[in-house]
Scaffold this active site. Sequence first.
Site, PDB file in Angstrom:
ATOM      1  N   ILE A 299      33.031  34.697  45.511  1.00 14.29           N
ATOM      2  CA  ILE A 299      34.284  35.420  45.704  1.00 14.29           C
ATOM      3  C   ILE A 299      35.386  34.608  45.021  1.00 14.29           C
ATOM      4  O   ILE A 299      35.478  33.395  45.211  1.00 14.29           O
ATOM      5  CB  ILE A 299      34.610  35.550  47.213  1.00 14.29           C
ATOM      6  CG1 ILE A 299      33.432  36.167  47.976  1.00 14.29           C
ATOM      7  CG2 ILE A 299      35.921  36.292  47.419  1.00 14.29           C
ATOM      8  CD1 ILE A 299      33.338  37.653  47.909  1.00 14.29           C
ATOM      9  N   LEU A 300      36.209  35.263  44.239  1.00 15.44           N
ATOM     10  CA  LEU A 300      37.290  34.561  43.547  1.00 15.44           C
ATOM     11  C   LEU A 300      38.502  34.422  44.468  1.00 15.44           C
ATOM     12  O   LEU A 300      38.829  35.343  45.221  1.00 15.44           O
ATOM     13  CB  LEU A 300      37.709  35.334  42.297  1.00 15.44           C
ATOM     14  CG  LEU A 300      36.638  35.451  41.204  1.00 15.44           C
ATOM     15  CD1 LEU A 300      37.102  36.445  40.142  1.00 15.44           C
ATOM     16  CD2 LEU A 300      36.356  34.100  40.581  1.00 15.44           C
TER      17      LEU A 300
ATOM     18  N   GLY B 238      21.328  35.619  33.687  1.00 17.90           N
ATOM     19  CA  GLY B 238      22.177  35.711  32.500  1.00 17.90           C
ATOM     20  C   GLY B 238      21.788  36.792  31.514  1.00 17.90           C
ATOM     21  O   GLY B 238      22.163  36.727  30.338  1.00 17.90           O
TER      22      GLY B 238
ATOM     23  N   MET C  14      28.147  35.041  41.531  1.00 21.73           N
ATOM     24  CA  MET C  14      27.974  35.267  42.968  1.00 21.73           C
ATOM     25  C   MET C  14      28.944  34.430  43.794  1.00 21.73           C
ATOM     26  O   MET C  14      28.545  33.742  44.731  1.00 21.73           O
ATOM     27  CB  MET C  14      26.523  34.973  43.376  1.00 21.73           C
ATOM     28  CG  MET C  14      25.499  35.837  42.659  1.00 21.73           C
ATOM     29  SD  MET C  14      25.785  37.601  42.874  1.00 21.73           S
ATOM     30  CE  MET C  14      25.180  37.810  44.544  1.00 21.73           C
TER      31      MET C  14
ATOM     32  N   HIS D 147      28.813  45.804  38.381  1.00 18.73           N
ATOM     33  CA  HIS D 147      28.206  45.903  39.710  1.00 18.73           C
ATOM     34  C   HIS D 147      27.061  46.920  39.644  1.00 18.73           C
ATOM     35  O   HIS D 147      27.229  48.003  39.057  1.00 18.73           O
ATOM     36  CB  HIS D 147      29.272  46.362  40.711  1.00 18.73           C
ATOM     37  CG  HIS D 147      28.780  46.408  42.114  1.00 18.73           C
ATOM     38  ND1 HIS D 147      28.630  45.269  42.891  1.00 18.73           N
ATOM     39  CD2 HIS D 147      28.368  47.442  42.885  1.00 18.73           C
ATOM     40  CE1 HIS D 147      28.170  45.617  44.078  1.00 18.73           C
ATOM     41  NE2 HIS D 147      27.993  46.930  44.096  1.00 18.73           N
TER      42      HIS D 147
ATOM     43  N   ASN E 299      34.250  42.924  36.052  1.00 19.00           N
ATOM     44  CA  ASN E 299      32.966  42.668  36.720  1.00 19.00           C
ATOM     45  C   ASN E 299      32.039  43.845  36.470  1.00 19.00           C
ATOM     46  O   ASN E 299      32.499  44.976  36.249  1.00 19.00           O
ATOM     47  CB  ASN E 299      33.212  42.511  38.234  1.00 19.00           C
ATOM     48  CG  ASN E 299      31.932  42.197  38.992  1.00 19.00           C
ATOM     49  OD1 ASN E 299      31.120  41.376  38.550  1.00 19.00           O
ATOM     50  ND2 ASN E 299      31.726  42.851  40.118  1.00 19.00           N
TER      51      ASN E 299
ATOM     52  N   ASN F 102      22.898  39.811  31.303  1.00 18.34           N
ATOM     53  CA  ASN F 102      24.099  40.484  30.782  1.00 18.34           C
ATOM     54  C   ASN F 102      24.792  39.628  29.724  1.00 18.34           C
ATOM     55  O   ASN F 102      25.258  40.149  28.704  1.00 18.34           O
ATOM     56  CB  ASN F 102      25.067  40.819  31.921  1.00 18.34           C
ATOM     57  CG  ASN F 102      24.735  42.146  32.570  1.00 18.34           C
ATOM     58  OD1 ASN F 102      24.983  43.205  31.992  1.00 18.34           O
ATOM     59  ND2 ASN F 102      24.128  42.097  33.742  1.00 18.34           N
TER      60      ASN F 102
END
Length: 191
Positions: free
Chosen positions: A94-95, A13, A92, A111, A109, A15
């Site tokens: 996949i939506l 966490g 982590m 990356h 997002n 970010n």
Amino acid sequence: MNNKIAVLASGKGSNLKAILEAVARGDCCAKVEVVICNKADAGALQIAKKAGVPHVYFINPKDYVGREAFDAACSQVIQDADCKLIVLAGYMRILSESFIQTFPQHIINIHPSLLPSFIGADAVGDALRYGVKVSGCTVHIVTKELDSGPILAQSCVPVLIEDDHASLHARIQEKEYEIYPDVIDKLIKDS
Ligand code: GRF
């Protein structure tokens, strides 16, 4: 202007912490209204609670039959709290397509590579293995193709000969903490 955001996280966490700190300093106009974690031990949960985020949830994927049902529970929480922007911060999972379609162009997002290089779960390791001399981070809009939506911001760092995974990731993350709150601030102000 609706400045409420939902942050989805699975890990330490940092970010999220950087976003909350930028908000507290007045450098980011967001209000972190919701934090959702899919891991009970995610550091992001403690960071959110300590910062007084109004809605902090651990939602356990095991309580749902399939990705769609889990994502529907998340989207309900986000809509109930009236968040317009969804910020993935080390999330982590996949939506599902239906989740992405519920918030079109409003999921972002971060990356840890200079996309389109090194998509996927271990971008830092892949960059080291490939031997690139420059890497960095990318903020992008989430679409149904993994790590491939329109790019909003990038920042680069050198890859040093002595780097290992931890040292390179740490250098990249310093840049993440700068660009993610900036992008969020700009998106809200432009909306
Ligand atoms: C970051 O490096 C981000 O780029 C990637 O996952 C990591 C999350 O780190 N998507 P943290 O949990 O915010 O510390």
